[in-house]
Motif scaffolding. Sequence first.
Motif, PDB file in Angstrom:
ATOM      1  N   ARG A  88       0.827  -1.210   0.000  1.00 27.29           N
ATOM      2  CA  ARG A  88       0.000   0.000   0.000  1.00 27.29           C
ATOM      3  C   ARG A  88       0.855   1.251   0.000  1.00 27.29           C
ATOM      4  NH1 ARG A  88      -1.702   4.157   2.558  1.00 27.29           N
ATOM      5  NH2 ARG A  88      -0.039   3.798   4.043  1.00 27.29           N
ATOM      6  N   GLU A  89       2.062   1.172   0.582  1.00 29.19           N
ATOM      7  CA  GLU A  89       2.899   2.367   0.632  1.00 29.19           C
ATOM      8  C   GLU A  89       3.408   2.756  -0.761  1.00 29.19           C
ATOM      9  OE1 GLU A  89       1.898   1.020   4.176  1.00 29.19           O
ATOM     10  OE2 GLU A  89       3.210  -0.236   2.958  1.00 29.19           O
ATOM     11  N   GLN A  90       3.511   1.817  -1.654  1.00 28.61           N
ATOM     12  CA  GLN A  90       3.892   2.143  -3.020  1.00 28.61           C
ATOM     13  C   GLN A  90       2.694   2.527  -3.866  1.00 28.61           C
ATOM     14  OE1 GLN A  90       6.186  -1.010  -4.730  1.00 28.61           O
ATOM     15  NE2 GLN A  90       7.886  -0.792  -3.297  1.00 28.61           N
ATOM     16  N   ALA A  91       1.578   1.874  -3.666  1.00 26.03           N
ATOM     17  CA  ALA A  91       0.361   2.198  -4.421  1.00 26.03           C
ATOM     18  C   ALA A  91      -0.836   1.824  -3.558  1.00 26.03           C
ATOM     19  CB  ALA A  91       0.329   1.453  -5.751  1.00 26.03           C
ATOM     20  N   SER A  92      -1.635   2.840  -3.190  1.00 25.77           N
ATOM     21  CA  SER A  92      -2.808   2.597  -2.347  1.00 25.77           C
ATOM     22  C   SER A  92      -3.983   2.067  -3.152  1.00 25.77           C
ATOM     23  CB  SER A  92      -3.222   3.885  -1.627  1.00 25.77           C
ATOM     24  OG  SER A  92      -3.531   4.912  -2.570  1.00 25.77           O
ATOM     25  N   GLU A  93      -3.943   2.192  -4.441  1.00 20.58           N
ATOM     26  CA  GLU A  93      -4.977   1.623  -5.281  1.00 20.58           C
ATOM     27  C   GLU A  93      -4.384   1.275  -6.642  1.00 20.58           C
ATOM     28  OE1 GLU A  93      -8.092   4.470  -5.735  1.00 20.58           O
ATOM     29  OE2 GLU A  93      -7.111   5.511  -7.383  1.00 20.58           O
ATOM     30  N   HIS A  94      -4.999   0.320  -7.285  1.00 23.70           N
ATOM     31  CA  HIS A  94      -4.552  -0.124  -8.599  1.00 23.70           C
ATOM     32  C   HIS A  94      -5.719   0.019  -9.572  1.00 23.70           C
ATOM     33  CE1 HIS A  94      -0.751  -1.747  -7.119  1.00 23.70           C
ATOM     34  NE2 HIS A  94      -1.424  -2.245  -6.090  1.00 23.70           N
TER      35      HIS A  94
END
Length: 833
Positions: free
Chosen positions: A420-426
């Motif tokens: 999540r720290e790199q991308a909170s949503e995809h």
Amino acid sequence: MAVRQNQTDCRRRAAGRAVLLPALLLVLCCRAAAERIRYAIPEELGRGSLVGPLARDLGLSSAELPARKLRVASAANRQLKYFTVSGESGNLYVSERLDREEMCGESASCSVSFEALVQNPLNVFHVEVAIQDVNDNAPTFSKAALHLEIAELTLPGARFPLEMARDADVGSNSLLTYQLTANPSFTLALKERPGGKKQPELVLERELDREKQSSFELVLTAVDGGDPVKSGTVQVRVNVTDANDNAPVFSKSVYEARVRENVPSGSLVVRVRATDADAGSNGRVSYSFGNVPDGVRALFSVESDSGEVRTAGPLDFEEKSKYSFGLEARDSGGLTAHCELQIDISDENDNAPEITVLSVSSPVPEDAPAGTVVALLNVNDADSGENGQVWCELSGEAPLSMVSSSVGSYKVVTASALDREQASEHRVTVVARDRGSPSLSSRASLVLEVSDVNDNAPVFEEAAYSAYVAENNAAGAPVVRVRARDADAGANGRVSYWLAGGSAGAAPYVSVEARSGAVYAQRSFDYEQCREFAVAVRAQDGGAPSRSSTATVRVFVLDRNDNAPRVLWPAAAAAGASGSGASSLPAAFEVVPRSAEAGYLVGKVVAVDADAGRNAWLSYELVQASEPSLFRVGLHSGEVRTARAVSERDAAKQRVVAVVKDHGQPALSATATLHVVLAESLQEALPELSERAAGADSPAELQFYLVLALALLSALFLLSVALAVLARLRRAGPPAVLRCLGAQRFSVPGAAFPADFCEGTLPYSYNLCVAPARAVAEGAWLPPPLPSVPAEELLGTEPCGKPSPSSSAGAGEPPTDADAPQVCKPSRSRFFL
């Protein structure tokens, strides 16, 4: 009429039960199929009718139904309106009237497919419900009456085709038989047509005589094979005419044609042709539709004169791929012929794949393992063949992949670990493409949110913090603020601060505020006691379990000018003793020969400052002197030197006051008083001091000189005794232990200063050499004994430049030159009396 209706209803319910029993048996047989569940029900069931125990067939108990959330979904939304599932029992019910003819038309088989979804864990099952035909449609004719014209010359046995009835049902319910009212002139014959249908034909049994009977009224009845049977009738009116004894004849009994879907309206499909052997108006043929549904008339048209069949509306392969209907050829005499036209619709790739998102599990925890199902999709293409073959892929950079679970169904699963720290949503795009030419595609967007897990410890902005605080600060003053960041969210990223330890004794010095990370002083700092210390601050998040990290905070105490210079020499006690009387003899004084030139070193003011840096830089200044022009003080060294040569006019006793200042802001200072006696030696200085003391009227001065005289006499007596003993011992050979008692120069090593002054002004060393002086003239003063100088009062000594008198004379013998004093020059000596 009511009784007849009740009998019909009873027969219908009986037929429903007869059909429902095989359906239930079929359900029990299909329970073993894990991928697809099949049910069969008759059409025209009322709303709320039971289709089957769906939950039980899926292996779900009633206790777990609320958690599993059983529901139905389908790529075709029109199919969802027919069925619903009970959330309590899990049974599948009919939610809308089912009309097989409306749903599937003339298709031999009719079924509805949809998906059954369960949650926790997410799974999908395929359900197919077959709709069985019920004889709910009676045979119908397109006309209310059929008109035939038969020439009177027609021979018996002639056959006249009649219009076929149409039954919307299928199977045995659409198998029609025909009946004709009894008439001696006509009978009914049935001709087998391709596809198993029967063509009714009117058969002339005997010759007609128009003059006897010009017309006949017959009733043609069509009966289907259902249970109960249904029937339809049409009036057959036969007019007897004159000599048209040849009916039109089609070149083919069945015409076949193929046309692409979506062709423009008015496009030619096929051209039929019928010939009539008659001449004139009896041989003129016109073409028309037979008994065809209204839907066919809306899509096709036939030219009455040419026999050309053209499209009248848009054709759609996905709605219907084949049409079969009859055409009629009629001459002017009323004779008709019939043929069948079969039109196949060719599929074109005119439908893009349809993507239906059945379910999305969002958000997904970031520690979900690879292979976790996050979405279910259904992809359907209404085309056929290669035009309906679809392949799917995911577009976009995301740790997701697509897996095909069954025909048309796909699962979107995690392909790797989420962070999540790199991308909170995809955000990904599902792209579905068919294999037609040209290929058509469709897209659907998926948004997958990633929920936080406490997998990151707080990280300080700096591994070590340095803070500088001036001493004498107020308690509670801010020192420094530490800050740590946690990449997690919510409580997992909420950071609090605590003291985790530090250097010995540092814990009571500071405290840290838990929320802000501000470090405050708990007490006032003293640079002279503690110059630096370190503490460890721990940053802890609010996750469960919590994570933490530490950082070192090093606090440096800055010096302030809070300590005044301290005078080590002349000592304050010695300087203060001179304040008892202006003419009293000081406890410590410096002897300066009157032959001293300018620059002669009189003495040195020694001072230290407990502060550091500029606050400990000392400067010296002369503020008061008996003869201001005689002395000067070194600005940085503190050395007191003569500013000019000493003259005979200068008083024998001088008093010099110097001030010592540091360079702090504001500056602090201290004073030092130095007593100076102008004399060639101590023996010369004492009479001067004694004469001045005799003229004094102060009892204190008188008492001082009396004590001094007593001391000198005692010292002289002791010296005489010692010399006598030494002379006697010398004749007898003195022991080695007494050899040290010979007249030697006297040197005292420099005194050591306390460690507190190691950072202040450096101490100054003094050397002292004393030897017996010659007797005072006229017996006024006895030669003074060697002064007893305590080591802690001396700052330094240096050896004499002349040899000791004992080196050239025997023990106890006076020196050869009694007039030469043995005080070294230019040594700086301090004398204590």
